[in-house]
Motif scaffolding. Structure first.
Motif, PDB file in Angstrom:
ATOM      1  N   GLU A 171      27.307 -50.033 -43.448  1.00 55.25           N
ATOM      2  CA  GLU A 171      28.026 -50.824 -42.438  1.00 55.25           C
ATOM      3  C   GLU A 171      27.584 -50.424 -41.030  1.00 55.25           C
ATOM      4  OE1 GLU A 171      32.636 -52.149 -41.454  1.00 55.25           O
ATOM      5  OE2 GLU A 171      32.246 -50.202 -42.415  1.00 55.25           O
ATOM      6  N   GLU A 172      27.403 -49.109 -40.830  1.00 59.63           N
ATOM      7  CA  GLU A 172      26.973 -48.619 -39.513  1.00 59.63           C
ATOM      8  C   GLU A 172      25.579 -49.119 -39.166  1.00 59.63           C
ATOM      9  OE1 GLU A 172      26.121 -44.325 -37.264  1.00 59.63           O
ATOM     10  OE2 GLU A 172      27.098 -44.374 -39.237  1.00 59.63           O
ATOM     11  N   GLU A 217      25.588 -52.785 -38.283  1.00 64.20           N
ATOM     12  CA  GLU A 217      26.075 -52.967 -36.915  1.00 64.20           C
ATOM     13  C   GLU A 217      24.995 -52.630 -35.900  1.00 64.20           C
ATOM     14  OE1 GLU A 217      27.747 -52.196 -33.127  1.00 64.20           O
ATOM     15  OE2 GLU A 217      26.965 -50.598 -34.403  1.00 64.20           O
ATOM     16  N   THR A 245      22.344 -55.455 -36.027  1.00 63.91           N
ATOM     17  CA  THR A 245      22.904 -56.683 -35.463  1.00 63.91           C
ATOM     18  C   THR A 245      22.962 -56.608 -33.938  1.00 63.91           C
ATOM     19  OG1 THR A 245      24.246 -56.938 -37.465  1.00 63.91           O
ATOM     20  CG2 THR A 245      24.865 -58.271 -35.551  1.00 63.91           C
ATOM     21  N   ASN A 246      23.304 -55.410 -33.454  1.00 60.68           N
ATOM     22  CA  ASN A 246      23.372 -55.197 -32.004  1.00 60.68           C
ATOM     23  C   ASN A 246      22.219 -54.293 -31.568  1.00 60.68           C
ATOM     24  OD1 ASN A 246      26.178 -56.472 -31.476  1.00 60.68           O
ATOM     25  ND2 ASN A 246      26.570 -54.995 -33.124  1.00 60.68           N
TER      26      ASN A 246
END
Length: 568
Positions: free
Chosen positions: A332-333, A336, A339-340
């Motif tokens: 998940e990290e 993220e 994605t960013n």
């Protein structure tokens, strides 16, 4: 120091064992007598590369054993022993090495079996071996920075450790930055994979310790009949007429009725009463738990299906549910971050620049310490070289360093930003050049000896061994080398193979190596020489095999000069 050395079935050595003393011990003898073979054996004892060629013909194995005595409890060998669980008592370390005819190597330290790498660690702390071949390491500029760091090891090592903390962090951040900066196609493919993995784990709705709890429940359901029967049998054995609890009650009442007549009965009546109530409570617990049990084949099927799903996921994401949940959090990290990406890249860039500044400041401090060490070492080396009749020699430590943090080309590496090279000129008027371009064999031996004389003050090596490092020199240079080797022996035990009578005369212990034949086999014989025999051996070294009165007088003069030098 190396106190006892035992060698068995090694090359032409059948079996020898001898004691070594403090100070300077020299080994002399005819060429081919086995002097260098003894050094080869010590190299193996210190963790050197073994070979079946070392095993004496018609024997099963070669054995070398050495006893070292360590006076200082601060010696680093104690820390190494503690690290590997090796007990060092009575200030003694015993190294043992066996090489079999089949090529196997067996190593022991104080009787404990160790790997060759561990034996090598102990050997490095106890023995420092120098030969003509090994002085060639001086020619390799990559080793020069390590030699310089060794000169001021205490201060430089501390600063270097501080630098390495920052450098390793910087390396890790740069690696992460490169990963995030990969091309769009690779990052898109990586993102798809991560999202698939995350969704699969998320849909599984894993609960911490779920696999353990389900395993316990499955075990209970799979053995329901046995569990239920055992509880029923236990309850029925206690409850009812003529059953366990009734008989306990009878026993308790019998003691209660007569407790006023006997102190023992009074004590046991109370104990029996307590036991009765405990068993009664136990019986009720068994009954109540039995009533909660019910057989549910459907639940067992559900558990089996759930565990199969968890085990399938374990093959991909971790061996336990906790590991899979951890992997899910990391996924998940990373999703993220990708994605960013632009935002993270900007943050990473700022962090890298900040760490780089700090690392550069530490590298600069490391450089300053090295520069001071270089100045001091250069001064000492010049003194030592003059004592070895290299009066016109000029030694210089060159730092190939890009100064100034603002330089875009600055390169930090594991040693800071320094690249060190030892330069020398052995003749007046000649420019400084790399060692391998200006140094002859005899000069290299003297430079190595000058460095060793200096480093003997800074190292905790218990035994220094020189294998014919004096080859190619004679006359006053030979005498100077003898004096330098003797100087080193004041700090560490020195064992030296030599053909120079000047070095042999300086010895505290003189050991003669002979080669003999017996029953068509060659044997190496070793003996410590008395004062008279030492004069004979020095005479032979001066003139050859024929001993003359003149040679003996020269030998006696050499011994007198050596004695006078030691007293001075």
């Amino acid at each position: 120091m190396l106190t006892e050395l035992s060698i068995k079935n090694f090359a032409i050595i059948d079996e020898i064992s001898f004691t070594l003393n403090e100070g300077l011990s020299v080994l002399t003898g005819e060429t081919g007598a086995g002097k260098s073979i003894i050094i080869d054996a010590i190299k193996l004892l210190a963790g050197g590369r073994g070979s079946v060629e070392f095993v004496r013909h018609d024997t099963k194995k070669a054995e070398i054993e050495g006893l070292f005595t360590i006076d200082s409890t601060n010696h680093s060998v104690y820390r190494t022993g503690e690290h590997y669980g090796i007990d060092i008592q009575d200030e003694m370390v015993v190294l043992h090495r066996v090489v079999t005819a089949g090529g196997k190597s067996i190593c022991r330290v104080n009787g404990k079996l160790v790997t060759l790498a561990i034996l090598r660690e102990f050997g490095r702390l106890l023995i420092d071996i120098h030969s003509q071949h090994e002085t060639q390491s001086l020619m390799d500029a990559d080793n020069h920075i390590n030699l310089l760091d060794m000169y001021d090891e205490k201060n430089i090592t501390k600063a270097k450790n501080e630098y390495l903390k920052l450098y390793n962090k910087l390396f890790s951040l740069r690696k992460r930055y490169r990963q995030l900066s990969e091309n769009e196609q690779e990052m898109s493919q990586r993102l798809d994979l991560l999202q698939f993995q995350y969704n699969e784990l998320e849909q599984a709705e894993l609960v911490p310790n779920e696999d353990i709890d389900l395993g316990e429940e499955r075990l209970q359901l799979a053995n329901f009949e046995q569990i239920y029967r055992s509880l029923q049998d236990a309850y029925n054995a206690l409850y009812g007429e003529q059953k366990g609890l009734e008989w306990l009650n009878i026993a308790s009442q019998a003691l209660q009725n007569n407790k006023d007549f006997d102190n023992f009965i009074a004590d046991k009546a109370e104990e029996m009463s307590n036991h009765y109530f405990m068993v009664e409570e136990l019986m009720y617990d068994v009954r109540n738990y039995t009533e909660t049990l019910h057989h549910d084949p459907q639940r067992l099927n559900e558990i089996e299906s759930r565990l199969n799903e968890i085990n399938r996921l374990k093959k991909k994401y971790g061996t336990t549910v906790e590991e899979m949940l951890e992997y899910m959090a990391k996924t998940e990290e990373e999703i993220e971050q990708i994605t960013n990406k632009d935002s993270h890249l900007s943050n990473l860039h700022d962090e890298i620049e900040e760490i780089k500044k700090d690392a550069y400041l530490e590298a600069q401090q490391l450089h300053d310490l090295r520069q001071r060490a270089a100045d001091s070492m250069t001064e000492e080396i010049h003194k030592e070289l003059k004592g070895l009749y290299l009066e016109n020699a000029s030694f210089f430590v060159s730092f190939n360093t890009k100064q100034g943090y603002q330089s875009a080309d600055i390169h930090l590496h594991q040693n800071g930003y320094d690249y060190v090279d030892f330069l020398i000129s052995t003749n007046a008027g000649e420019p400084l050049k790399e060692l391998n371009k200006v140094v002859s064999g005899g000069e290299l031996s003297r430079i190595m000896l000058a460095l060793k004389t200096i480093f003997a003050k800074h190292q905790g090596i218990t035994s220094v061994i020189f294998d014919e490092v004096d080859t190619g020199v004679s006359g006053r240079v030979a005498q100077a080398i003898a004096e330098k080797i003797n100087l080193i022996s004041e700090k560490s035990q020195v064992l030296c193979i030599t053909h120079l009578p000047q070095v042999a005369a300086m010895s505290d212990t003189h050991i003669l190596i002979n080669k003999q034949e017996k029953n068509n086999r060659t044997y190496t014989d070793i003996r410590e020489l008395s004062a008279d025999r030492k004069i004979e051996e020095l005479s032979r070294m001066l003139t050859g095999t024929k001993l003359t009165d003149t040679a003996k007088r020269h030998a006696e003069e050499l011994l007198e000069l050596a004695s006078a030098h030691k007293e001075k």
